[in-house]
Design an enzyme around this catalytic site. Structure first.
Site, PDB file in Angstrom:
ATOM      1  N   ASP A  53       0.857  -1.194   0.000  1.00 19.96           N
ATOM      2  CA  ASP A  53       0.000   0.000   0.000  1.00 19.96           C
ATOM      3  C   ASP A  53       0.888   1.237   0.000  1.00 19.96           C
ATOM      4  OD1 ASP A  53      -2.060  -1.749   0.453  1.00 19.96           O
ATOM      5  OD2 ASP A  53      -2.327  -1.232   2.578  1.00 19.96           O
ATOM      6  N   CYS A 107     -25.217   1.921  27.079  1.00 18.47           N
ATOM      7  CA  CYS A 107     -25.155   3.262  26.503  1.00 18.47           C
ATOM      8  C   CYS A 107     -26.477   3.600  25.825  1.00 18.47           C
ATOM      9  CB  CYS A 107     -23.945   3.379  25.580  1.00 18.47           C
ATOM     10  SG  CYS A 107     -23.368   5.068  25.435  1.00 18.47           S
ATOM     11  N   LEU A 108     -26.559   3.485  24.498  1.00 21.49           N
ATOM     12  CA  LEU A 108     -27.837   3.715  23.835  1.00 21.49           C
ATOM     13  C   LEU A 108     -28.912   2.791  24.425  1.00 21.49           C
ATOM     14  CD1 LEU A 108     -29.411   5.109  21.521  1.00 21.49           C
ATOM     15  CD2 LEU A 108     -28.725   3.223  20.053  1.00 21.49           C
ATOM     16  N   HIS A 156     -19.562   1.802  28.726  1.00 22.52           N
ATOM     17  CA  HIS A 156     -19.337   0.603  27.909  1.00 22.52           C
ATOM     18  C   HIS A 156     -18.488  -0.413  28.678  1.00 22.52           C
ATOM     19  CE1 HIS A 156     -20.918   1.969  23.998  1.00 22.52           C
ATOM     20  NE2 HIS A 156     -20.547   3.166  24.393  1.00 22.52           N
ATOM     21  N   GLU A 169     -18.038  -3.412  28.110  1.00 24.79           N
ATOM     22  CA  GLU A 169     -17.397  -4.416  27.243  1.00 24.79           C
ATOM     23  C   GLU A 169     -15.915  -4.132  27.000  1.00 24.79           C
ATOM     24  OE1 GLU A 169     -19.682  -2.212  26.312  1.00 24.79           O
ATOM     25  OE2 GLU A 169     -19.571  -1.660  24.184  1.00 24.79           O
TER      26      GLU A 169
HETATM   27  N1  GLN Z   1     -26.123   8.080  20.729  1.00 20.19           N
HETATM   28  C1  GLN Z   1     -26.034   8.072  22.138  1.00 20.19           C
HETATM   29  C2  GLN Z   1     -25.210   9.242  22.658  1.00 20.19           C
HETATM   30  O1  GLN Z   1     -24.491   9.871  21.929  1.00 20.19           O
HETATM   31  C3  GLN Z   1     -25.454   6.771  22.637  1.00 20.19           C
HETATM   32  C4  GLN Z   1     -24.014   6.566  22.267  1.00 20.19           C
HETATM   33  C5  GLN Z   1     -23.549   5.161  22.449  1.00 20.19           C
HETATM   34  O2  GLN Z   1     -24.346   4.247  22.574  1.00 20.19           O
HETATM   35  N2  GLN Z   1     -22.258   4.954  22.424  1.00 20.19           N
HETATM   36  O3  GLN Z   1     -25.274   9.563  23.823  1.00 20.19           O
END
Ligand code: GLN
Length: 559
Positions: free
Chosen positions: A147, A384-385, A510, A512
């Site tokens: 590359d 999160c979301l 998060h 994870e």
């Molecule tokens: N969209 C949502 C926010 O910005 C959740 C972000 C996410 O899940 N990482 O707060």
């Protein structure tokens, strides 16, 4: 002892698992008592992967210091104890950003700024920075040899060998040896070409990790060795494995770590791999299985949720279970005229998880999935979301706020359950405006979370813009939702739970990103456990019913 370097390059095609290879070698070296660090250079021009689509780039991995990095750093953390930060992942864009800032400031004193030496010096300085205080620093060069974009990085590692000598630098090339069915043969030509390409820029690889679906014979290894100028034993079979956690053990059997130590002239003890062996035994001999449904938006490209999937695997293995995952496209759960047809798609799951995501698409489907889990007492884990949508679902269907929403999906909503706390700051750019990295969270005693963690203060990583709106706290807690985690100053809500439910937990962070195969994350472990128990109860109930029907057939008649 100054650090020694292992450079990992890739040839022939992308996706050969360079990151996993680097992580596994790091793991083996650690198991021999050495201190390692790992880093990755990505040749693309984006400053970081933060603004790239998950479909293009896969997951954005987040480190404690809030760097948005390549997902290979996730492998590094899962396989080793290296402490990673923004120093461990550099893109061409960020290297150039640095150089151009210096140039504008006049740091180069009027000199012409060039790829060699200025860009290569910057790359070498980045390597040396993370190599302080470790025995071995593994440096992965993203992309494929040949590359155009990766040339400055390859030139920099060539110079490193020149500077530090053979005993302190090692080149590992990951290549492909494909099986050609029509010929009934493994083919070495792509590897030969790839090594030739490396030689043309001055790099002679020391070890070839040959990705293949079957073992390379002694003859084939000799042939590759002869054409590529390496020792016979430096041609390694990197055979496909069913679980990525077997890679360190496979490499150990092939003698990779011993070879690395010999070439780098390092004396180290024998590797201690008992825990990895025990892990593999559990992965390959599960006592039962658990079925989790993930309702998300980037589900057709599994790499988008790389750490999530691995964390679930860790949670399952912790209970000696095989993880059965089904990815459900959230949009497919949307209901037409209020019907509940989507329920049939969710019936078979022992637990339901809604992961992170951005934007409006698929939200209504997620809300349906959450409603189903809440009403049917199916364990639910929202990340999160998935935490934000759980709050919206609760506000709408339990507290009667039909129009409850996040200002992310409906800026004009009268009930901003989730909103951008930092709307107040007036920042609207996409890059660099998120709550990122590690934040401390205080847990309520007697909560599901505190029970899982076995602690009341934790630290977890974030990547989001929107937050729970505390103006709605009284209403939602009045309805039965419990806020069980918040930042120590109380500004940000971090965890919500439903006490009257076998397992219903949403977290704004998060988890994870911090789960490792040998240290499964408590929230994943507890969620998987609750899901398994739910599944078993369902199966037991069904069995009892079957047996009863068998013993008392008159009941069938009465029905
Ligand atoms: N969209 C949502 C926010 O910005 C959740 C972000 C996410 O899940 N990482 O707060």
């Amino acid at each position: 002892m100054a650090a020694k370097y292992v450079f990992v390059t890739g040839g022939v095609v992308s996706s050969l698992g360079k990151g996993l290879a680097a992580a596994s070698i790091g793991c083996l070296l650690e198991s021999r008592g050495l201190k390692v660090n790992l880093m990755k250079f990505d040749p693309y021009l984006n400053v970081d992967p933060g603004t790239m689509s998950p479909f293009q780039h896969g997951e954005v991995f987040v480190t404690d210091d809030g760097a948005e990095t390549d997902l290979d750093l996730g492998h590094y953390e899962r396989f080793t104890h290296a402490k990673l930060s923004r120093d461990n992942n550099w893109t061409t864009g960020r290297i150039y950003e640095q150089i151009i800032t210096k140039e504008r400031r006049g740091d180069y004193l009027g000199k012409t700024v060039q790829v060699i030496p200025h860009v290569t010096n910057e790359i070498k300085a980045a390597m040396k920075k993370v190599a302080q205080d470790v025995d071995v620093c593994l440096v992965e060069i993203g992309g494929t040899v040949g590359d155009i974009e990766s040339l400055p990085f390859l030139e920099a590692i060539r110079q490193m060998r020149q500077e530090l000598g053979r005993d302190n630098t090692l080149f590992i090339h990951v290549t492909l040896v494909p099986w050609i069915g029509a010929a009934g043969e493994l083919k070495t030509k792509p590897t030969q070409h790839s090594v030739k390409e490396l030689l043309s820029i001055g790099i002679q690889p020391d070890i070839l990790l040959c990705r293949t679906d079957r073992f390379l014979s002694k003859e084939l290894k000799s042939k590759i060795a002869l054409f590529c100028n390496v020792e016979d034993e430096a041609v390694i079979t990197a055979k496909d494995v069913a679980s990525i956690y077997e890679v360190p053990l496979v490499f150990a059997r092939e003698g990779v770590d011993a070879l690395v130590l010999r070439y780098l002239r390092i004396d180290a003890k024998q590797p201690e791999l008992a825990r990895w062996e025990e892990l593999m035994h559990r992965i390959y001999n599960p006592k039962d299985e658990v079925h989790i449904g993930i309702v998300g938006k980037y589900v057709e490209y599994e790499d988008s949720y790389k750490s999530l999937k691995e964390a679930l695997v860790h949670g399952a293995v912790a209970h000696n279970l095989k993880l059965n995952l089904t990815w459900v496209e959230a949009e497919g759960l949307e209901s037409k005229n209020g019907n509940r047809d989507y329920e049939t798609q969710l019936e078979g799951f022992d637990g339901i998880l809604v992961p992170g995501g951005f934007g409006k698409r698929g939200i209504e489907g997620m809300l349906n999935g959450i409603r189903y889990a809440r009403e049917n007492k199916v364990p639910y884990f929202g990340i999160c979301l998935g935490m934000q949508t759980a709050c919206i679902e609760f506000a709408r269907n339990v507290c009667g706020l039909d129009e409850a929403n996040s200002s992310e999906f409906d800026p004009a909503t009268p009930h901003r359950i989730i909103y951008k706390l930092r709307e107040l700051t007036g920042i609207d750019e996409l890059g660099g405006t998120m709550r990122l990295g590690a934040w401390t969270c205080k847990l309520e005693p007697n909560s599901q979370a505190a029970k899982a963690y076995g602690a009341t203060e934790i630290s977890e990583r974030h990547r989001h813009r929107y937050e729970f709106n505390r103006e709605y706290e009284a209403l939602l807690t009045g309805g039965g939702l419990r806020i069980t985690g918040a930042t120590p100053d109380g500004t940000y809500v971090e965890i919500v739970e439903l006490p009257d439910h076998p397992y219903f937990l949403g977290c704004q962070f998060h988890p994870e990103f911090k789960s490792k195969p040998l240290e499964p994350h408590p929230l994943f472990s507890s969620f998987v456990k609750a899901s398994y128990e739910n599944g078993r109860k369902k199966r037991d109930a069904k069995n009892t019913e079957d047996v009863e029907m068998f013993l008392r057939p008159e009941r069938i008649v009465r029905r």
